[in-house]
Write a protein that holds these residues in place. Sequence first.
Motif, short mmCIF file in Angstrom:
data_model
loop_
_atom_site.label_atom_id
_atom_site.label_comp_id
_atom_site.label_asym_id
_atom_site.label_seq_id
_atom_site.Cartn_x
_atom_site.Cartn_y
_atom_site.Cartn_z
N ASN A 296 0.84 -1.19 0.00
CA ASN A 296 0.00 0.00 0.00
C ASN A 296 0.88 1.25 0.00
N LEU A 297 1.32 1.65 -1.20
CA LEU A 297 2.21 2.82 -1.31
C LEU A 297 1.52 4.09 -0.84
N ALA A 298 0.24 4.24 -1.15
CA ALA A 298 -0.49 5.45 -0.75
C ALA A 298 -0.57 5.55 0.77
N GLN B 183 -9.80 2.24 0.42
CA GLN B 183 -9.69 3.19 -0.69
C GLN B 183 -8.24 3.49 -1.01
N LEU B 184 -7.39 3.57 0.01
CA LEU B 184 -5.97 3.81 -0.21
C LEU B 184 -5.32 2.66 -0.97
N LYS B 185 -5.78 1.45 -0.73
CA LYS B 185 -5.24 0.31 -1.47
C LYS B 185 -5.57 0.44 -2.96
N ARG B 186 -6.76 0.92 -3.27
CA ARG B 186 -7.09 1.15 -4.67
C ARG B 186 -6.21 2.26 -5.26
N LEU B 187 -5.94 3.27 -4.46
CA LEU B 187 -5.10 4.37 -4.92
C LEU B 187 -3.67 3.90 -5.18
N SER B 188 -3.22 2.89 -4.45
CA SER B 188 -1.83 2.43 -4.56
C SER B 188 -1.49 1.97 -5.97
N ILE B 189 -2.48 1.48 -6.70
CA ILE B 189 -2.23 1.07 -8.09
C ILE B 189 -1.82 2.29 -8.91
N LEU B 190 -2.57 3.38 -8.78
CA LEU B 190 -2.22 4.61 -9.50
C LEU B 190 -0.89 5.17 -9.01
N VAL B 191 -0.67 5.12 -7.71
CA VAL B 191 0.59 5.63 -7.16
C VAL B 191 1.78 4.85 -7.72
N LEU B 192 1.63 3.54 -7.84
CA LEU B 192 2.70 2.73 -8.41
C LEU B 192 2.97 3.11 -9.86
N TYR C 217 -4.11 11.53 -4.25
CA TYR C 217 -4.63 11.26 -2.91
C TYR C 217 -5.87 12.13 -2.65
N CYS C 218 -5.78 13.40 -2.97
CA CYS C 218 -6.91 14.31 -2.74
C CYS C 218 -8.12 13.93 -3.60
N ALA C 219 -7.85 13.57 -4.86
CA ALA C 219 -8.95 13.16 -5.74
C ALA C 219 -9.61 11.89 -5.23
N TYR C 220 -8.82 10.94 -4.74
CA TYR C 220 -9.38 9.69 -4.23
C TYR C 220 -10.15 9.92 -2.93
N PHE C 221 -9.69 10.85 -2.11
CA PHE C 221 -10.44 11.14 -0.89
C PHE C 221 -11.79 11.77 -1.23
N ALA C 222 -11.80 12.68 -2.21
CA ALA C 222 -13.08 13.26 -2.64
C ALA C 222 -14.00 12.17 -3.18
N SER C 223 -13.43 11.20 -3.91
CA SER C 223 -14.22 10.08 -4.40
C SER C 223 -14.73 9.22 -3.24
N PHE C 224 -13.91 9.04 -2.21
CA PHE C 224 -14.32 8.28 -1.03
C PHE C 224 -15.50 8.95 -0.35
N MET C 225 -15.46 10.25 -0.20
CA MET C 225 -16.57 10.97 0.40
C MET C 225 -17.83 10.82 -0.45
N SER C 226 -17.67 10.83 -1.77
CA SER C 226 -18.81 10.67 -2.65
C SER C 226 -19.42 9.28 -2.49
N ARG C 227 -18.58 8.26 -2.32
CA ARG C 227 -19.08 6.91 -2.11
C ARG C 227 -19.83 6.80 -0.79
N LEU C 228 -19.34 7.47 0.25
CA LEU C 228 -20.03 7.45 1.54
C LEU C 228 -21.40 8.11 1.45
N ALA C 229 -21.50 9.12 0.60
CA ALA C 229 -22.78 9.83 0.46
C ALA C 229 -23.78 9.06 -0.38
N ASP C 230 -23.32 8.01 -1.07
CA ASP C 230 -24.20 7.20 -1.89
C ASP C 230 -24.72 6.03 -1.07
#
Length: 569
Positions: free
Chosen positions: A2-4, A119-128, A208-221
């Motif tokens: 988990n690089l992120a 969510q950070l694990k998903r981000l780690s693919i992009l970070v890599l 990281y910021c974009a993925y956190f915004a996406s995480f908040m959007s998922r919580l609101a769904d």
Amino acid sequence: MNLAQHLERAIDKLTLVGAVGVALTIGFLLCLFSFFIKIGIYVYNPDVPNKEVGFLSAPNWTIVYMVLFPLYLAFFSTIISSIKAFFNNSVAYPELRVITGPGGVAVGAETVASAWDIQLKRLSILVLVLFLGVTISSGLQWFYACFEPFWRARQGVPDFLGGEVWDWSTVPYQRRTQATPEATVIFTGIAYFYMALALFVYLAIMAYCAYFASFMSRLADDTDRLRLVIRGTELTNFLAEFFTYVYTLAFLGLCAGYFMRLQASYLSSDQTTIFRYWFSDIRCWLYGQCTSLSGLQITASSFTSLLEATYTLIMLAVCIMELARTYSRSKRYYLQKIGDPAWRRTMRIKYDAEFISDLKKESFLRAVIPHYPQLAIPIILMIGAIVFPDVGTLFVLSVLYAAVTLVRGNPNQWNRALPEAEPEDSPHFKPLDISENDREDIILLLQHQASIIPNPLLPDRFYANVVDMADIPAEYKNNIKMKLKNSQDPAAALVDATIDQGQNIPQLDVDKKNSTILGSILIELKEQLGLDFQCIVVEKLQRCSLIANQFWLNEMNQRTCGLLPRPYP
């Protein structure tokens, strides 16, 4: 791997002061070493007399890594702290609970943190991918711009630059300066390694910021485990705060891209100092010494700056879109659930008519980014500066406008105090105190009325339309109609739903006749559909506290029983 998460925890452990201190120290050491090996200052382009190309005169190395990158890490550290505080506060206190489980039940901070780790694990693919891309790109830039000219110069090749421009990393290869080629190429390797590291960190933080915004959007769904809920201004204030940090990071990134573009264009120009080239527009206006709008040669550094600026704008746009979805989804969910008495009891939140009225009027931009026109202007100016790097006025105006806008802050009009959590035994949450006999009588009355009143509507729509015409909030209507749907006994379902709504009518004032949902519906039957109230009905309205206006009760009593209502305890 988990690089992120490793990146987040590394910056969090360093803290704001530590992260800034490390970045400043490394930047200072690079500047100091460049001075010691004689490539910091007084390094001139052999083809243009007195053209300064030293390391310390290059803004893409000095300003970016001594000023912008430390600020960037500082804001990222602040974002991490803000997110952690939001996670803890959003589940720890009843009056701040904006992240809940199914049906509004409380959840622990570890549950939210666990969901974010996923969510950070998903981000780690992009970070890599970013890590590999930056490593390969920076390595190739160093090889072709620094090592290959060094190697060709050692072999005695006359045109050892191979199409590259003269700068602090190539001038020493002529052996006409005090700097040695060996020391220079080693220093370039160190500098480019740090450049790659800083660029990777920058790109990863924006992701990281974009993925956190996406995480908040998922919580609101619609989610099975967690749900994001609007509660007072807690959520909108956090979204506004988070956006301000992301905007600042994006602007700093555009500034870094500008300095990369500025240095690349300057090296291919005929100006002798970076400042003369930087403010060519002012020299043109004041002295008539006008030159071309930009450097003639597109180098790898210039191309990288354009890609970095494009990436920044895309990530900023993604953040805005995801935050907008977060706000709209959580707003829709709140308006859907606020009419549900069970949800209000679980959330310990009462129906606030004023807040709901304001919420319906608010849009994402007004609630979260009300000063978006002022924030868009610096971005537009900075894009213009990147396209025309020698028009320094654009850059200065952009920085000043952004600084003033950010210092003034977010003029959020929703600066209201958070509503206090209602106690569990609050009267707002208590069902109506109606005996079983009274309940049955009212059900029979509704069934009788539905059967005898001529109704052009379908029979199964009678009760829903009575609810629609009643003088009650829309959120209550939606909740009651949801319970009427698919009910085998709509009259009983209507009465039970209104009893469960409790004793509170949010819009009640002294001029209103109704004090309960059920009372309002019975009034609608009388006033809109011609229901002839019997004396027993008036007594039930009074005994069950369904009507607050005693004058109206007396009038109805006289019309039916011809007697004043007897006092009831």
